[in-house]
Design an enzyme around this catalytic site. Structure first.
Site, short mmCIF file in Angstrom:
data_model
loop_
_atom_site.label_atom_id
_atom_site.label_comp_id
_atom_site.label_asym_id
_atom_site.label_seq_id
_atom_site.Cartn_x
_atom_site.Cartn_y
_atom_site.Cartn_z
N LYS A 181 0.82 -1.22 0.00
CA LYS A 181 0.00 0.00 0.00
C LYS A 181 0.86 1.26 0.00
CE LYS A 181 0.47 1.28 4.58
NZ LYS A 181 1.03 0.19 5.25
N THR A 210 -3.55 5.33 4.21
CA THR A 210 -2.21 5.73 3.81
C THR A 210 -2.21 6.62 2.59
OG1 THR A 210 -1.46 3.58 4.65
CG2 THR A 210 0.11 4.84 3.35
#
Length: 313
Positions: free
Chosen positions: A168, A225
Protein backbone atom coordinates in the site's frame (compact mmCIF):
# COMPACT_ATOMS: atom_id res chain seq x y z
CA UNK A 1 3.57 -10.12 30.75
CA UNK A 2 7.10 -8.89 30.03
CA UNK A 3 7.18 -7.27 26.59
CA UNK A 4 9.92 -5.58 24.58
CA UNK A 5 9.22 -3.32 21.60
CA UNK A 6 12.18 -2.80 19.29
CA UNK A 7 12.11 0.50 17.41
CA UNK A 8 11.27 3.91 18.90
CA UNK A 9 9.89 5.56 15.78
CA UNK A 10 6.30 6.77 15.67
CA UNK A 11 4.73 3.31 15.29
CA UNK A 12 6.99 1.42 17.71
CA UNK A 13 6.44 4.10 20.35
CA UNK A 14 2.68 4.02 19.78
CA UNK A 15 2.49 0.23 20.20
CA UNK A 16 4.64 0.42 23.33
CA UNK A 17 2.35 3.11 24.71
CA UNK A 18 -0.68 0.87 24.18
CA UNK A 19 1.04 -1.96 26.06
CA UNK A 20 2.57 0.01 28.94
CA UNK A 21 0.55 0.16 32.12
CA UNK A 22 -1.10 -3.23 31.64
CA UNK A 23 2.23 -4.96 31.04
CA UNK A 24 5.89 -4.55 31.92
CA UNK A 25 6.93 -2.95 28.63
CA UNK A 26 10.38 -1.77 27.55
CA UNK A 27 10.96 0.24 24.36
CA UNK A 28 14.35 -0.10 22.69
CA UNK A 29 15.78 2.88 20.78
CA UNK A 30 18.95 2.68 18.73
CA UNK A 31 19.83 6.25 19.73
CA UNK A 32 20.80 6.53 23.44
CA UNK A 33 19.66 10.17 23.55
CA UNK A 34 16.21 9.24 22.31
CA UNK A 35 16.00 6.37 24.80
CA UNK A 36 16.98 8.74 27.60
CA UNK A 37 14.32 11.29 26.61
CA UNK A 38 11.59 8.63 26.53
CA UNK A 39 12.66 7.08 29.83
CA UNK A 40 13.27 10.28 31.78
CA UNK A 41 10.86 12.77 30.22
CA UNK A 42 8.03 10.55 29.00
CA UNK A 43 8.23 12.10 25.54
CA UNK A 44 9.44 11.31 22.02
CA UNK A 45 9.88 14.76 20.54
CA UNK A 46 11.61 13.42 17.44
CA UNK A 47 8.80 11.21 16.15
CA UNK A 48 5.71 12.05 18.24
CA UNK A 49 6.06 15.68 19.30
CA UNK A 50 3.33 16.94 21.58
CA UNK A 51 2.27 13.55 22.94
CA UNK A 52 2.85 12.45 26.54
CA UNK A 53 3.91 8.82 26.91
CA UNK A 54 2.61 6.55 29.71
CA UNK A 55 4.60 6.82 32.96
CA UNK A 56 5.01 3.02 33.05
CA UNK A 57 6.89 2.90 29.74
CA UNK A 58 10.58 2.11 30.15
CA UNK A 59 13.14 2.82 27.42
CA UNK A 60 16.71 1.76 26.81
CA UNK A 61 19.37 1.71 24.08
CA UNK A 62 20.77 -1.56 25.49
CA UNK A 63 19.39 -4.34 23.29
CA UNK A 64 20.33 -7.12 25.72
CA UNK A 65 18.60 -5.34 28.59
CA UNK A 66 15.51 -4.76 26.45
CA UNK A 67 14.94 -8.34 25.27
CA UNK A 68 16.33 -10.43 28.13
CA UNK A 69 13.74 -12.79 29.61
CA UNK A 70 10.78 -11.33 27.72
CA UNK A 71 7.56 -13.21 26.96
CA UNK A 72 6.71 -11.26 23.81
CA UNK A 73 8.90 -9.37 21.37
CA UNK A 74 7.37 -6.74 19.07
CA UNK A 75 9.42 -5.49 16.12
CA UNK A 76 8.67 -1.93 15.05
CA UNK A 77 11.71 -1.11 12.92
CA UNK A 78 11.61 -0.27 9.19
CA UNK A 79 11.56 -3.21 6.80
CA UNK A 80 15.13 -2.76 5.67
CA UNK A 81 16.38 -3.24 9.24
CA UNK A 82 14.05 -6.05 10.24
CA UNK A 83 16.30 -9.05 9.62
CA UNK A 84 19.37 -7.37 11.08
CA UNK A 85 17.68 -6.52 14.38
CA UNK A 86 16.42 -10.11 14.67
CA UNK A 87 19.95 -11.44 14.32
CA UNK A 88 21.22 -8.91 16.84
CA UNK A 89 18.51 -9.81 19.35
CA UNK A 90 18.68 -13.57 18.85
CA UNK A 91 21.53 -14.15 21.32
CA UNK A 92 19.57 -12.61 24.19
CA UNK A 93 16.17 -14.24 23.71
CA UNK A 94 14.76 -16.89 26.05
CA UNK A 95 11.44 -18.03 24.61
CA UNK A 96 8.44 -16.98 22.44
CA UNK A 97 9.17 -14.80 19.42
CA UNK A 98 9.63 -14.36 15.91
CA UNK A 99 10.68 -15.23 12.39
CA UNK A 100 11.03 -18.79 11.20
CA UNK A 101 14.31 -18.63 9.34
CA UNK A 102 16.01 -16.64 12.10
CA UNK A 103 14.26 -18.05 15.17
CA UNK A 104 12.73 -21.40 14.14
CA UNK A 105 10.14 -22.91 16.43
CA UNK A 106 8.76 -19.61 17.72
CA UNK A 107 5.30 -18.36 16.69
CA UNK A 108 5.30 -15.28 14.46
CA UNK A 109 2.49 -12.82 13.81
CA UNK A 110 2.02 -9.60 11.84
CA UNK A 111 0.21 -6.51 13.15
CA UNK A 112 -1.12 -4.43 10.28
CA UNK A 113 -3.99 -2.18 9.29
CA UNK A 114 -5.07 1.46 8.87
CA UNK A 115 -3.09 2.66 11.88
CA UNK A 116 -1.78 6.23 11.73
CA UNK A 117 0.33 6.53 14.86
CA UNK A 118 -0.58 10.11 15.82
CA UNK A 119 -4.32 9.42 15.64
CA UNK A 120 -3.97 6.41 17.93
CA UNK A 121 -1.83 8.41 20.35
CA UNK A 122 -4.57 11.06 20.36
CA UNK A 123 -7.08 8.40 21.48
CA UNK A 124 -9.03 8.20 18.24
CA UNK A 125 -10.69 4.90 17.30
CA UNK A 126 -8.69 2.53 15.10
CA UNK A 127 -8.76 -1.10 14.08
CA UNK A 128 -5.92 -3.46 13.22
CA UNK A 129 -5.32 -7.08 12.28
CA UNK A 130 -3.17 -9.72 13.95
CA UNK A 131 -2.25 -12.28 11.30
CA UNK A 132 -0.82 -15.68 12.14
CA UNK A 133 -1.59 -19.20 10.98
CA UNK A 134 -2.20 -20.33 14.57
CA UNK A 135 -5.42 -18.59 15.56
CA UNK A 136 -4.91 -19.55 19.21
CA UNK A 137 -1.75 -17.42 19.14
CA UNK A 138 -3.69 -14.69 17.33
CA UNK A 139 -6.37 -14.64 20.04
CA UNK A 140 -3.73 -14.49 22.78
CA UNK A 141 -2.04 -11.53 21.09
CA UNK A 142 -5.41 -9.93 20.50
CA UNK A 143 -6.05 -9.84 24.25
CA UNK A 144 -2.57 -8.41 24.88
CA UNK A 145 -2.72 -5.61 22.30
CA UNK A 146 -6.38 -4.55 22.30
CA UNK A 147 -7.00 -1.48 24.43
CA UNK A 148 -9.75 1.11 24.64
CA UNK A 149 -10.49 2.52 21.20
CA UNK A 150 -7.85 0.32 19.54
CA UNK A 151 -9.60 -2.82 18.32
CA UNK A 152 -7.82 -5.94 17.05
CA UNK A 153 -9.19 -8.52 14.61
CA UNK A 154 -7.56 -11.85 13.79
CA UNK A 155 -6.70 -13.36 10.41
CA UNK A 156 -4.92 -16.55 9.36
CA UNK A 157 -3.75 -15.11 6.00
CA UNK A 158 -0.25 -13.98 6.96
CA UNK A 159 0.95 -13.56 3.37
CA UNK A 160 -2.02 -11.42 2.37
CA UNK A 161 -1.85 -9.21 5.45
CA UNK A 162 1.89 -8.63 5.18
CA UNK A 163 1.72 -7.85 1.47
CA UNK A 164 -1.22 -5.50 1.93
CA UNK A 165 0.65 -3.65 4.67
CA UNK A 166 3.79 -3.30 2.57
CA UNK A 167 2.50 -2.70 -0.95
CA UNK A 168 0.00 0.00 0.00
CA UNK A 169 2.95 2.34 0.59
CA UNK A 170 3.82 2.37 -3.12
CA UNK A 171 0.24 3.26 -4.05
CA UNK A 172 0.38 6.03 -1.44
CA UNK A 173 3.41 7.51 -3.18
CA UNK A 174 1.44 7.41 -6.44
CA UNK A 175 -1.54 9.24 -4.92
CA UNK A 176 0.79 11.73 -3.27
CA UNK A 177 2.33 12.53 -6.64
CA UNK A 178 -1.20 13.09 -7.96
CA UNK A 179 -1.85 15.52 -5.13
CA UNK A 180 1.37 17.39 -5.84
CA UNK A 181 0.54 17.65 -9.52
CA UNK A 182 -3.02 18.79 -8.80
CA UNK A 183 -4.63 16.20 -11.06
CA UNK A 184 -7.86 15.99 -9.03
CA UNK A 185 -9.73 13.66 -6.71
CA UNK A 186 -11.23 11.62 -9.55
CA UNK A 187 -7.75 10.71 -10.73
CA UNK A 188 -6.57 9.88 -7.24
CA UNK A 189 -9.61 7.66 -6.68
CA UNK A 190 -8.80 5.81 -9.88
CA UNK A 191 -5.20 5.31 -8.79
CA UNK A 192 -6.26 3.99 -5.37
CA UNK A 193 -8.80 1.54 -6.80
CA UNK A 194 -6.55 0.34 -9.61
CA UNK A 195 -3.62 0.17 -7.19
CA UNK A 196 -5.66 -2.11 -4.94
CA UNK A 197 -6.37 -4.34 -7.95
CA UNK A 198 -2.63 -4.61 -8.64
CA UNK A 199 -1.86 -5.36 -4.99
CA UNK A 200 -4.54 -8.05 -4.98
CA UNK A 201 -3.25 -9.67 -8.18
CA UNK A 202 0.27 -9.97 -6.81
CA UNK A 203 -0.95 -11.04 -3.38
CA UNK A 204 -3.09 -13.85 -4.77
CA UNK A 205 -0.24 -14.96 -7.06
CA UNK A 206 2.00 -15.24 -4.00
CA UNK A 207 -0.51 -17.29 -2.02
CA UNK A 208 -2.62 -14.65 -0.27
CA UNK A 209 -6.41 -14.66 -0.23
CA UNK A 210 -8.37 -12.13 -2.29
CA UNK A 211 -10.76 -11.43 0.60
CA UNK A 212 -7.86 -10.18 2.74
CA UNK A 213 -7.23 -7.28 0.36
CA UNK A 214 -10.85 -6.12 0.69
CA UNK A 215 -10.47 -5.82 4.47
CA UNK A 216 -8.54 -3.79 7.03
CA UNK A 217 -5.13 -5.10 5.96
CA UNK A 218 -5.86 -4.27 2.32
CA UNK A 219 -8.37 -1.62 1.37
CA UNK A 220 -8.57 -0.13 4.87
CA UNK A 221 -4.83 0.41 5.18
CA UNK A 222 -4.64 1.62 1.59
CA UNK A 223 -7.29 4.31 2.07
CA UNK A 224 -5.71 5.67 5.26
CA UNK A 225 -2.21 5.73 3.81
CA UNK A 226 -3.21 7.23 0.48
CA UNK A 227 -5.49 9.95 1.79
CA UNK A 228 -4.10 11.14 5.11
CA UNK A 229 -1.60 14.02 5.31
CA UNK A 230 -0.10 12.10 8.26
CA UNK A 231 1.09 9.41 5.84
CA UNK A 232 4.83 9.60 5.22
CA UNK A 233 4.57 7.86 1.85
CA UNK A 234 1.77 10.09 0.61
CA UNK A 235 3.75 13.14 1.76
CA UNK A 236 6.87 11.94 -0.05
CA UNK A 237 4.85 11.45 -3.23
CA UNK A 238 3.33 14.91 -2.93
CA UNK A 239 6.78 16.45 -2.64
CA UNK A 240 7.87 14.53 -5.75
CA UNK A 241 4.82 15.85 -7.56
CA UNK A 242 5.78 19.39 -6.56
CA UNK A 243 9.11 18.94 -8.32
CA UNK A 244 11.51 18.07 -5.49
CA UNK A 245 14.00 15.26 -6.00
CA UNK A 246 13.97 12.08 -3.95
CA UNK A 247 17.40 12.94 -2.55
CA UNK A 248 16.20 16.35 -1.36
CA UNK A 249 13.15 14.86 0.32
CA UNK A 250 15.05 12.07 2.05
CA UNK A 251 17.72 14.46 3.30
CA UNK A 252 15.10 16.68 4.92
CA UNK A 253 13.37 14.09 7.10
CA UNK A 254 14.28 11.72 9.91
CA UNK A 255 11.34 9.40 9.23
CA UNK A 256 11.25 6.47 6.81
CA UNK A 257 8.93 6.22 3.81
CA UNK A 258 8.77 2.45 3.39
CA UNK A 259 7.38 2.66 -0.12
CA UNK A 260 10.72 3.72 -1.62
CA UNK A 261 12.35 0.36 -0.91
CA UNK A 262 9.12 -1.57 -1.36
CA UNK A 263 8.75 -0.28 -4.93
CA UNK A 264 11.97 -2.05 -5.90
CA UNK A 265 10.92 -5.28 -4.19
CA UNK A 266 7.46 -5.14 -5.76
CA UNK A 267 8.98 -4.66 -9.21
CA UNK A 268 11.09 -7.79 -8.72
CA UNK A 269 8.13 -9.80 -7.41
CA UNK A 270 5.88 -8.73 -10.28
CA UNK A 271 8.44 -9.98 -12.77
CA UNK A 272 8.99 -13.22 -10.85
CA UNK A 273 5.26 -14.01 -10.64
CA UNK A 274 4.42 -12.61 -14.11
CA UNK A 275 1.88 -10.10 -12.76
CA UNK A 276 0.98 -6.93 -14.64
CA UNK A 277 1.36 -3.90 -12.32
CA UNK A 278 1.41 -0.72 -14.44
CA UNK A 279 0.99 1.74 -11.55
CA UNK A 280 3.77 0.07 -9.60
CA UNK A 281 5.94 0.08 -12.72
CA UNK A 282 5.52 3.85 -13.10
CA UNK A 283 6.36 4.58 -9.46
CA UNK A 284 9.38 2.29 -9.70
CA UNK A 285 10.60 4.29 -12.70
CA UNK A 286 10.08 7.58 -10.83
CA UNK A 287 11.94 6.41 -7.72
CA UNK A 288 14.84 4.97 -9.68
CA UNK A 289 15.22 8.22 -11.64
CA UNK A 290 14.14 6.84 -15.01
CA UNK A 291 11.33 9.38 -15.42
CA UNK A 292 10.26 12.56 -13.56
CA UNK A 293 7.21 12.38 -11.30
CA UNK A 294 5.17 14.45 -13.75
CA UNK A 295 5.69 11.79 -16.43
CA UNK A 296 3.93 9.18 -14.29
CA UNK A 297 0.68 11.05 -14.98
CA UNK A 298 1.27 11.89 -18.62
CA UNK A 299 -2.06 12.16 -20.37
CA UNK A 300 -3.90 12.56 -17.05
CA UNK A 301 -3.18 16.20 -16.25
CA UNK A 302 -5.68 17.71 -18.68
CA UNK A 303 -8.92 16.70 -20.35
CA UNK A 304 -8.85 14.27 -23.28
CA UNK A 305 -11.67 12.95 -25.46
CA UNK A 306 -13.51 10.07 -23.84
CA UNK A 307 -12.28 6.69 -24.88
CA UNK A 308 -13.84 3.26 -24.85
CA UNK A 309 -11.56 1.46 -22.46
CA UNK A 310 -12.82 -1.45 -20.41
CA UNK A 311 -11.67 -1.59 -16.79
CA UNK A 312 -9.08 -4.36 -16.45
CA UNK A 313 -9.47 -7.11 -13.91
Amino acid sequence: MRIAVLGAGSWGTTVASLLAGRHDCTLWARDPELAREIHESGANSRYLPGFALPPGLHATADLEKAVHDVDLLVIGVPTRGFRAILFDARAYLRMTELIRDVLPGHPAAALTGPNLAKEIMAGQAAASVIATEDLAVARALQSVLQRGMFRIYINHDVIGCELGGALKNVVAIATGIAQGLGVGDNTRAAVVSRGLAEVTRLGVAMGGEAATFAGLAGMGDLIATCMSPLSRNRTLGEQLGLGRTLEEIMAGTNTVAEGVGTAVTAHELAERYHVQMPIFDEIYRVLTGDIPASAAYRGLTRAHPAGHEREPA
